[in-house]
Design a protein around this motif. Sequence first.
Motif, PDB file in Angstrom:
ATOM      1  N   THR A  63       0.974  -1.440   0.108  1.00  0.00           N
ATOM      2  CA  THR A  63       0.261  -0.005   0.058  1.00  0.00           C
ATOM      3  C   THR A  63       0.934   1.244  -0.238  1.00  0.00           C
ATOM      4  O   THR A  63       1.896   1.357   0.839  1.00  0.00           O
ATOM      5  N   LYS A  64       0.784   2.082  -0.995  1.00  0.00           N
ATOM      6  CA  LYS A  64       1.349   3.421  -1.147  1.00  0.00           C
ATOM      7  C   LYS A  64       1.269   4.078   0.219  1.00  0.00           C
ATOM      8  O   LYS A  64       2.347   4.992   0.535  1.00  0.00           O
ATOM      9  N   GLU A  65       0.065   4.211   0.817  1.00  0.00           N
ATOM     10  CA  GLU A  65      -0.107   5.045   1.875  1.00  0.00           C
ATOM     11  C   GLU A  65       0.826   4.777   3.121  1.00  0.00           C
ATOM     12  O   GLU A  65       1.462   5.276   3.789  1.00  0.00           O
ATOM     13  N   PRO A  88       5.901  13.764  -7.950  1.00  0.00           N
ATOM     14  CA  PRO A  88       4.894  12.956  -7.240  1.00  0.00           C
ATOM     15  C   PRO A  88       3.498  13.665  -7.396  1.00  0.00           C
ATOM     16  O   PRO A  88       3.583  14.706  -8.197  1.00  0.00           O
ATOM     17  N   LEU A  89       2.604  13.044  -7.447  1.00  0.00           N
ATOM     18  CA  LEU A  89       1.187  13.432  -7.381  1.00  0.00           C
ATOM     19  C   LEU A  89       0.843  14.104  -6.110  1.00  0.00           C
ATOM     20  O   LEU A  89       1.122  13.736  -5.075  1.00  0.00           O
ATOM     21  N   ALA A  90      -0.193  15.157  -6.125  1.00  0.00           N
ATOM     22  CA  ALA A  90      -0.708  15.707  -4.689  1.00  0.00           C
ATOM     23  C   ALA A  90      -1.198  14.636  -3.874  1.00  0.00           C
ATOM     24  O   ALA A  90      -1.048  14.887  -2.776  1.00  0.00           O
ATOM     25  N   SER A  91      -1.969  13.912  -4.431  1.00  0.00           N
ATOM     26  CA  SER A  91      -2.187  12.671  -3.884  1.00  0.00           C
ATOM     27  C   SER A  91      -1.172  11.953  -2.933  1.00  0.00           C
ATOM     28  O   SER A  91      -1.573  11.481  -1.867  1.00  0.00           O
ATOM     29  N   TYR A 102      -0.560  11.795   1.941  1.00  0.00           N
ATOM     30  CA  TYR A 102      -0.232  10.846   2.832  1.00  0.00           C
ATOM     31  C   TYR A 102       0.890  11.110   3.774  1.00  0.00           C
ATOM     32  O   TYR A 102       1.380  10.007   4.390  1.00  0.00           O
ATOM     33  N   LEU A 103       1.626  12.284   3.419  1.00  0.00           N
ATOM     34  CA  LEU A 103       3.054  12.175   4.215  1.00  0.00           C
ATOM     35  C   LEU A 103       2.651  12.798   5.763  1.00  0.00           C
ATOM     36  O   LEU A 103       3.538  12.714   6.437  1.00  0.00           O
ATOM     37  N   ASN A 104       1.600  13.254   5.976  1.00  0.00           N
ATOM     38  CA  ASN A 104       1.294  13.631   7.259  1.00  0.00           C
ATOM     39  C   ASN A 104       2.362  14.824   7.868  1.00  0.00           C
ATOM     40  O   ASN A 104       2.430  14.936   8.951  1.00  0.00           O
ATOM     41  N   GLY A 105       3.174  15.675   7.087  1.00  0.00           N
ATOM     42  CA  GLY A 105       3.880  16.762   7.654  1.00  0.00           C
ATOM     43  C   GLY A 105       4.988  16.122   8.694  1.00  0.00           C
ATOM     44  O   GLY A 105       5.650  17.256   9.349  1.00  0.00           O
ATOM     45  N   GLU A 106       5.318  15.274   8.721  1.00  0.00           N
ATOM     46  CA  GLU A 106       6.388  15.024   9.427  1.00  0.00           C
ATOM     47  C   GLU A 106       7.799  15.153   8.596  1.00  0.00           C
ATOM     48  O   GLU A 106       7.778  15.478   7.422  1.00  0.00           O
ATOM     49  N   GLU A 107       8.922  15.164   9.116  1.00  0.00           N
ATOM     50  CA  GLU A 107      10.093  15.521   8.652  1.00  0.00           C
ATOM     51  C   GLU A 107      10.500  14.441   7.545  1.00  0.00           C
ATOM     52  O   GLU A 107      10.832  13.330   7.558  1.00  0.00           O
ATOM     53  N   LYS A 108      10.034  14.886   6.302  1.00  0.00           N
ATOM     54  CA  LYS A 108       9.907  13.948   5.045  1.00  0.00           C
ATOM     55  C   LYS A 108      10.522  14.840   3.997  1.00  0.00           C
ATOM     56  O   LYS A 108      10.648  15.894   3.921  1.00  0.00           O
ATOM     57  N   ILE A 109      11.464  14.125   3.229  1.00  0.00           N
ATOM     58  CA  ILE A 109      12.290  14.620   1.972  1.00  0.00           C
ATOM     59  C   ILE A 109      11.815  13.798   1.000  1.00  0.00           C
ATOM     60  O   ILE A 109      11.901  12.533   0.979  1.00  0.00           O
ATOM     61  N   GLN A 169       0.404  23.352  -3.354  1.00  0.00           N
ATOM     62  CA  GLN A 169      -0.121  23.790  -2.341  1.00  0.00           C
ATOM     63  C   GLN A 169      -0.109  22.463  -1.139  1.00  0.00           C
ATOM     64  O   GLN A 169      -0.068  22.657   0.070  1.00  0.00           O
ATOM     65  N   ALA A 170      -0.199  21.131  -1.870  1.00  0.00           N
ATOM     66  CA  ALA A 170      -0.089  19.911  -0.859  1.00  0.00           C
ATOM     67  C   ALA A 170       1.494  19.868  -0.316  1.00  0.00           C
ATOM     68  O   ALA A 170       1.355  19.884   0.841  1.00  0.00           O
TER      69      ALA A 170
END
Length: 119
Positions: A55-57, A72-75, A79-86, A99-100
Amino acid sequence: MIIGILKDNDTQDISLTTEVIAVLVKKHHTVLIDGESENVAASAYMSVGAYIINTKEELLDRSDLIIKRTAPLASDINYLNGEEKIFLTKLKINHQLVQALLQHRISVIDYSSLPIFKF
Protein backbone atom coordinates in the motif's frame (compact mmCIF):
# COMPACT_ATOMS: atom_id res chain seq x y z
CA MET A 1 16.93 6.03 7.80
CA ILE A 2 13.88 4.49 6.17
CA ILE A 3 13.93 4.99 2.40
CA GLY A 4 10.75 4.46 0.40
CA ILE A 5 10.92 3.85 -3.35
CA LEU A 6 7.69 4.63 -5.23
CA LYS A 7 6.73 3.27 -8.63
CA ASP A 8 6.69 5.71 -11.53
CA ASN A 9 3.32 7.11 -12.57
CA ASP A 10 3.40 5.84 -16.16
CA THR A 11 5.62 2.77 -16.31
CA GLN A 12 5.09 1.38 -12.80
CA ASP A 13 8.87 0.75 -12.68
CA ILE A 14 11.08 1.16 -9.62
CA SER A 15 13.73 3.84 -10.13
CA LEU A 16 16.62 2.06 -8.36
CA THR A 17 18.33 -1.18 -9.30
CA THR A 18 18.79 -4.13 -6.98
CA GLU A 19 22.49 -3.27 -6.81
CA VAL A 20 21.75 0.19 -5.44
CA ILE A 21 19.20 -1.24 -3.00
CA ALA A 22 21.81 -3.76 -1.78
CA VAL A 23 24.27 -0.94 -1.04
CA LEU A 24 21.63 1.01 0.91
CA VAL A 25 20.76 -2.08 2.96
CA LYS A 26 24.46 -2.76 3.66
CA LYS A 27 24.74 0.82 4.94
CA HIS A 28 22.00 -0.09 7.46
CA HIS A 29 19.12 1.75 5.80
CA THR A 30 15.69 0.17 5.71
CA VAL A 31 14.41 0.16 2.12
CA LEU A 32 10.70 -0.09 1.39
CA ILE A 33 9.59 -0.81 -2.20
CA ASP A 34 6.15 0.05 -3.60
CA GLY A 35 4.68 -3.17 -5.00
CA GLU A 36 3.17 -6.59 -4.44
CA SER A 37 5.30 -9.30 -2.84
CA GLU A 38 3.77 -11.91 -5.18
CA ASN A 39 5.28 -10.10 -8.18
CA VAL A 40 8.31 -11.90 -9.67
CA ALA A 41 10.31 -8.65 -9.90
CA ALA A 42 9.74 -8.03 -6.19
CA SER A 43 11.62 -11.17 -5.23
CA ALA A 44 14.85 -9.68 -6.59
CA TYR A 45 14.47 -6.68 -4.27
CA MET A 46 13.57 -8.87 -1.31
CA SER A 47 16.64 -11.04 -1.96
CA VAL A 48 18.91 -8.03 -1.34
CA GLY A 49 17.13 -7.02 1.87
CA ALA A 50 14.34 -4.65 0.80
CA TYR A 51 10.79 -4.92 2.06
CA ILE A 52 7.85 -4.86 -0.33
CA ILE A 53 4.96 -2.68 0.84
CA ASN A 54 1.72 -3.22 -1.05
CA THR A 55 0.00 0.00 0.00
CA LYS A 56 1.43 3.31 -1.10
CA GLU A 57 -0.09 5.02 1.93
CA GLU A 58 1.86 2.82 4.37
CA LEU A 59 5.11 3.30 2.44
CA LEU A 60 4.72 7.08 2.43
CA ASP A 61 3.81 7.18 6.10
CA ARG A 62 6.77 5.05 7.23
CA SER A 63 9.51 6.56 5.02
CA ASP A 64 11.88 9.39 5.95
CA LEU A 65 13.15 9.81 2.38
CA ILE A 66 10.93 9.03 -0.60
CA ILE A 67 12.43 8.47 -4.04
CA LYS A 68 10.37 8.60 -7.23
CA ARG A 69 11.67 9.08 -10.77
CA THR A 70 8.57 10.94 -11.95
CA ALA A 71 6.91 13.92 -10.31
CA PRO A 72 4.86 13.16 -7.21
CA LEU A 73 1.11 13.43 -7.35
CA ALA A 74 -0.65 15.75 -4.94
CA SER A 75 -2.38 12.63 -3.60
CA ASP A 76 1.05 11.17 -2.77
CA ILE A 77 1.89 14.24 -0.69
CA ASN A 78 -1.40 14.08 1.22
CA TYR A 79 -0.29 10.80 2.85
CA LEU A 80 2.94 12.25 4.28
CA ASN A 81 1.38 13.81 7.39
CA GLY A 82 3.80 16.76 7.64
CA GLU A 83 6.48 14.85 9.48
CA GLU A 84 10.15 15.41 8.66
CA LYS A 85 9.99 13.98 5.14
CA ILE A 86 12.14 14.56 2.08
CA PHE A 87 10.95 13.76 -1.44
CA LEU A 88 13.67 13.14 -4.07
CA THR A 89 12.03 13.37 -7.48
CA LYS A 90 11.83 15.19 -10.79
CA LEU A 91 9.55 18.06 -9.99
CA LYS A 92 6.84 19.32 -12.33
CA ILE A 93 5.33 22.30 -10.61
CA ASN A 94 1.58 22.74 -10.58
CA HIS A 95 -0.64 24.68 -8.21
CA GLN A 96 -2.24 21.63 -6.57
CA LEU A 97 1.15 20.00 -5.89
CA VAL A 98 2.66 23.19 -4.45
CA GLN A 99 -0.35 23.64 -2.17
CA ALA A 100 -0.03 20.05 -0.90
CA LEU A 101 3.74 20.46 -0.31
CA LEU A 102 3.25 23.70 1.62
CA GLN A 103 0.32 22.38 3.63
CA HIS A 104 2.21 19.27 4.74
CA ARG A 105 5.62 21.00 5.14
CA ILE A 106 7.41 18.54 2.85
CA SER A 107 10.94 19.21 1.59
CA VAL A 108 11.53 18.36 -2.07
CA ILE A 109 14.80 17.90 -3.91
CA ASP A 110 14.55 17.99 -7.69
CA TYR A 111 17.22 15.48 -8.73
CA SER A 112 17.27 16.80 -12.31
CA SER A 113 19.10 19.89 -11.01
CA LEU A 114 21.81 17.75 -9.36
CA PRO A 115 24.52 16.66 -11.81
CA ILE A 116 25.35 13.45 -9.92
CA PHE A 117 21.89 11.94 -10.55
CA LYS A 118 21.26 10.46 -13.98
CA PHE A 119 17.88 8.70 -13.92
